[in-house]
Design a protein around this motif. Structure first.
Motif, PDB file in Angstrom:
ATOM      1  N   TRP A 184       1.009  -1.081   0.059  1.00 18.50           N
ATOM      2  CA  TRP A 184       0.019  -0.065  -0.098  1.00 18.50           C
ATOM      3  C   TRP A 184       1.012   1.371   0.108  1.00 18.50           C
ATOM      4  CZ3 TRP A 184      -0.301  -4.159   3.331  1.00 18.50           C
ATOM      5  CH2 TRP A 184       0.507  -4.043   4.509  1.00 18.50           C
ATOM      6  N   MET A 185       0.362   2.328  -0.478  1.00 21.09           N
ATOM      7  CA  MET A 185       1.228   3.766  -0.577  1.00 21.09           C
ATOM      8  C   MET A 185       0.172   4.870  -0.493  1.00 21.09           C
ATOM      9  SD  MET A 185       4.103   5.116  -1.304  1.00 21.09           S
ATOM     10  CE  MET A 185       5.006   3.910  -2.401  1.00 21.09           C
ATOM     11  N   PRO A 186       0.432   5.553   0.190  1.00 21.46           N
ATOM     12  CA  PRO A 186      -0.457   6.815   0.393  1.00 21.46           C
ATOM     13  C   PRO A 186       0.018   8.197  -0.757  1.00 21.46           C
ATOM     14  CG  PRO A 186       1.117   7.200   2.122  1.00 21.46           C
ATOM     15  CD  PRO A 186       1.608   5.572   1.413  1.00 21.46           C
ATOM     16  N   ASN A 187      -0.670   8.988  -0.862  1.00 20.73           N
ATOM     17  CA  ASN A 187      -0.371  10.296  -1.505  1.00 20.73           C
ATOM     18  C   ASN A 187       0.199  11.146  -0.580  1.00 20.73           C
ATOM     19  OD1 ASN A 187      -2.537  11.303   0.044  1.00 20.73           O
ATOM     20  ND2 ASN A 187      -3.331  12.474  -1.643  1.00 20.73           N
ATOM     21  N   ASP A 188       0.903  12.196  -1.021  1.00 21.03           N
ATOM     22  CA  ASP A 188       1.537  13.033   0.067  1.00 21.03           C
ATOM     23  C   ASP A 188       0.789  13.779   1.064  1.00 21.03           C
ATOM     24  OD1 ASP A 188       3.931  12.739  -1.404  1.00 21.03           O
ATOM     25  OD2 ASP A 188       3.674  14.523  -2.662  1.00 21.03           O
ATOM     26  N   GLY A 189      -0.552  14.034   0.704  1.00 21.22           N
ATOM     27  CA  GLY A 189      -1.493  14.623   1.932  1.00 21.22           C
ATOM     28  C   GLY A 189      -2.056  13.469   2.886  1.00 21.22           C
ATOM     29  N   LEU A 190      -1.784  12.227   2.753  1.00 19.19           N
ATOM     30  CA  LEU A 190      -2.506  11.213   3.577  1.00 19.19           C
ATOM     31  C   LEU A 190      -3.951  11.187   3.167  1.00 19.19           C
ATOM     32  CD1 LEU A 190      -0.551  11.472   6.802  1.00 19.19           C
ATOM     33  CD2 LEU A 190       0.007   9.974   4.792  1.00 19.19           C
ATOM     34  N   THR A 191      -4.426  11.629   2.306  1.00 17.46           N
ATOM     35  CA  THR A 191      -5.952  11.554   1.914  1.00 17.46           C
ATOM     36  C   THR A 191      -6.337  10.640   0.814  1.00 17.46           C
ATOM     37  OG1 THR A 191      -5.741  13.404   0.329  1.00 17.46           O
ATOM     38  CG2 THR A 191      -6.044  13.956   2.376  1.00 17.46           C
ATOM     39  N   GLU A 192      -5.463   9.919   0.237  1.00 24.92           N
ATOM     40  CA  GLU A 192      -5.548   8.747  -0.661  1.00 24.92           C
ATOM     41  C   GLU A 192      -4.537   7.721  -0.400  1.00 24.92           C
ATOM     42  OE1 GLU A 192      -5.727  10.176  -4.880  1.00 24.92           O
ATOM     43  OE2 GLU A 192      -7.299  11.286  -4.534  1.00 24.92           O
ATOM     44  N   TRP A 193      -5.062   6.605  -0.392  1.00 24.34           N
ATOM     45  CA  TRP A 193      -4.037   5.270  -0.298  1.00 24.34           C
ATOM     46  C   TRP A 193      -4.586   4.316  -1.296  1.00 24.34           C
ATOM     47  CZ3 TRP A 193      -0.593   4.289   3.779  1.00 24.34           C
ATOM     48  CH2 TRP A 193      -0.524   5.049   4.663  1.00 24.34           C
ATOM     49  N   THR A 194      -3.420   3.934  -1.987  1.00 28.76           N
ATOM     50  CA  THR A 194      -3.574   2.726  -2.996  1.00 28.76           C
ATOM     51  C   THR A 194      -3.095   1.512  -2.591  1.00 28.76           C
ATOM     52  OG1 THR A 194      -3.328   4.435  -4.778  1.00 28.76           O
ATOM     53  CG2 THR A 194      -3.031   2.272  -5.331  1.00 28.76           C
ATOM     54  N   PHE A 195      -4.051   0.360  -2.625  1.00 30.65           N
ATOM     55  CA  PHE A 195      -3.636  -1.013  -2.295  1.00 30.65           C
ATOM     56  C   PHE A 195      -3.590  -1.809  -3.463  1.00 30.65           C
ATOM     57  CE2 PHE A 195      -4.956   1.057   1.627  1.00 30.65           C
ATOM     58  CZ  PHE A 195      -4.530   0.220   2.588  1.00 30.65           C
ATOM     59  N   LYS A 196      -2.543  -2.720  -3.587  1.00 27.49           N
ATOM     60  CA  LYS A 196      -2.359  -3.547  -4.627  1.00 27.49           C
ATOM     61  C   LYS A 196      -2.715  -4.948  -3.876  1.00 27.49           C
ATOM     62  CE  LYS A 196      -0.839  -3.143  -8.000  1.00 27.49           C
ATOM     63  NZ  LYS A 196      -1.473  -2.738  -9.355  1.00 27.49           N
ATOM     64  N   LEU A 197      -3.501  -5.657  -4.542  1.00 27.65           N
ATOM     65  CA  LEU A 197      -4.012  -6.900  -4.083  1.00 27.65           C
ATOM     66  C   LEU A 197      -3.370  -8.260  -4.798  1.00 27.65           C
ATOM     67  CD1 LEU A 197      -7.913  -5.858  -4.643  1.00 27.65           C
ATOM     68  CD2 LEU A 197      -6.444  -5.484  -2.615  1.00 27.65           C
ATOM     69  N   ARG A 198      -3.496  -9.132  -3.878  1.00 28.15           N
ATOM     70  CA  ARG A 198      -2.993 -10.278  -4.584  1.00 28.15           C
ATOM     71  C   ARG A 198      -3.738 -10.938  -5.610  1.00 28.15           C
ATOM     72  NH1 ARG A 198       0.364 -12.807  -0.365  1.00 28.15           N
ATOM     73  NH2 ARG A 198      -0.171 -11.883   1.808  1.00 28.15           N
TER      74      ARG A 198
END
Length: 516
Positions: free
Chosen positions: A85-99
């Motif tokens: 998982w990775m957030p954007n700079d403002g911690l307002t969006e998080w991207t999760f990569k799934l199995r």
């Protein structure tokens, strides 16, 4: 900000990189096969993964379902259905990569659409999921592609990966989340390490290994039987006799009884688990903070630890945080002060004391012990407390979230934000005290969007000081988590969260009984 983002990413994915090393370090490979029996002290009345409320229910749904992340025994977060998982700079969006290649128990493929549908169901007020206010300030969830999910938040939130491990955030199929959601009350369709065989909530729940689990090495066991033991003494006797392999939750008296028995290993770990006295802050006389403080001042904290936890705990200070939590900083400890308690009662209009009925569920039994202890301690200040004990099922139906003076029991949450948003903010899932303090809400909201550890500690310290002053509930002590297992069980540890079990890592040696 780039460096901060990099650190967050590394923290979130450390378990991925560490896993191979861990595997190499294990010289003895866990044995496969066997039937494990684990006992619980109350019924698993709810099997719907979005609606569970108590530890036996969390145990069963953890066996059957998966989250995006999960908590290790050291309370750090590791991947489950999400690989990274990775957030954007403002911690307002998080991207999760799934199995990739994961399937549900019914054979249907797991994709990002299932994650989106699950969280939309959790966030729907009509679902009435306890997870609604405990999975973060999610404003939207987007399936970018089959293996990528984007969480859009209404505000900055540093703890989202941890929140994804919440007990009510188990992933379910989109077809059920958008269709017959109620069907999960009687059946289970998850991606978890085990599949449901039979479900008798008051007696026995049986699961068997999921042969298509995403990790081909786990689970090690063929079958798990979750046995309900309302009689705690009988539960301990079953452990001594070897008829039960793990007792999930152990009372101090049984811990002492089991300790030293041949073939039995007692387990103990510090925790933020606690019992409290909940005040209905919107109901007289408890709508007056002076009354609440007066009752709190009658409590001898050290004596309460000895009486209620049998010495297996630490003193509390009327806030739900203790040293088990990150960002904790101790405030001045409240001490017993009968003279001050009487003074506050007189100022609140009760110069001759007051009477009140305190309600306690009979599960776990420590609730009644706490109620009786408070009754005796409060007498000195002219406070007469009548203790009413009732069956746990009746308590859940008639008192929980409705009463104005009753004993609660809560597991440690993964973060300070988690426990505050579960119980004490105005929008808490279980806003039992109806304290609804806007200043407290603002401090918690600011802390959840702050990445700097020193600043978060400062904010949570202020929140605790405010709570200590206002006393929406009395938290006199914290419990160590106690459990027990037979020596033939390997890979099982008591978890400080108390509602996390990780039985897919458990195995049996050749000394274990052979069960058909």
């Amino acid at each position: 900000m780039l460096e901060m983002k990099r650190r967050l990413f590394l923290a979130g994915t450390a378990a991925v990189f560490a896993a191979p090393a861990l595997g190499l370090a294990q010289t003895a490979k866990p044995a496969k096969g066997g039937t494990l029996r684990i006992s619980v002290d109350q019924a698993a009345s709810v099997i719907h993964p979005l609606l569970t409320r108590v530890n036996p229910e969390y145990l069963v749904t953890e066996l059957l379902y998966s989250n995006l992340t999960r908590l290790k025994v050291d309370m750090s977060v590791e991947p489950d259905l999400a690989e990274s998982w990775m957030p954007n700079d403002g911690l307002t969006e998080w991207t999760f990569k799934l199995r990739k290649g994961v399937t549900f128990h019914d054979g249907s493929p797991f994709t990002a659409k299932d994650v989106v549908a699950t969280f939309k169901a959790i966030l729907d007020p009509a679902t009435a999921s306890p997870g609604r206010n405990n999975v973060g300030p999610i404003s939207d969830i987007v399936a970018v592609d089959d293996t990528t999910v984007l969480f859009k938040l209404s505000g900055a939130y540093a703890d989202l990966p941890v929140a994804m491990a919440y007990t009510n955030a188990r992933i379910i199929p989109a077809s059920i989340a958008t269709g017959d959601l109620k069907s999960l009350s009687t059946k289970a369709v998850g991606t978890g390490p085990f599949k449901l065989v039979s479900y008798e909530p008051d007696r026995l729940i049986v699961v068997e290994r999921n042969p298509n689990y995403y990790d081909p090495a786990r689970p090690y066991l063929d079958r798990i039987e979750v046995q309900v033991f309302p009689d705690i003494s009988a539960e301990g006797s079953a452990m001594i006799a070897g008829n039960v392999d793990i007792i999930s939750t152990l009372q101090p008296t049984e811990y002492l009884r089991l300790d030293g028995n041949d073939g039995v290993e007692v387990l103990r770990t510090p925790s933020g688990q606690f019992c409290n006295i909940n005040f209905g802050c919107d109901t007289a006389p408890f709508n007056d903070a002076r009354v609440r403080r007066a009752i709190a001042l009658t409590v001898d904290r050290e004596a309460m630890v000895n009486f209620v936890t049998e010495g297996f705990g630490t003193p509390g200070n009327d806030t739900p945080l203790n040293p088990s939590y990150q960002f904790f900083k101790a405030a001045k400890q409240r001490q017993k002060n009968i003279a001050e308690a009487k003074k506050l009662l007189a100022e609140a209009g009760f110069p001759n004391g007051l009477q009140a009925t305190l309600i306690a569920s009979d599960r776990p039994a420590v609730r009644t012990q706490l109620a009786v202890a408070l009754k005796e301690m409060a007498k000195e200040a002219g406070i007469t407390i009548n203790v009413q004990t009732m069956p746990h099922a009746t308590y859940l139906e008639q008192v929980w979230k409705k009463g104005s003076f009753y004993v609660g029991f809560y597991n440690m949450q993964p973060t300070p934000d988690g426990i505050f948003k579960l119980l004490y903010t105005s929008d808490a899932s279980w806003n039992e005290t109806r304290w609804n303090n806007k200043a407290f809400d603002a401090l918690v909201a600011e802390a959840r969007g702050t990445i700097d550890a020193a600043k978060r500690t400062e904010l949570y310290t202020k929140a605790q000081e405010l709570m200590n002053e206002e006393v929406p509930s009395i938290i006199p002590s914290f419990f160590d988590v106690l459990s027990a297992k037979r020596s033939w069980v390997k890979g099982y540890e008591a978890h400080p969260r108390a509602s996390v079990f990780r039985l897919d890592y458990a195995s049996l040696t050749d000394k274990a009984p052979k069960r058909g």
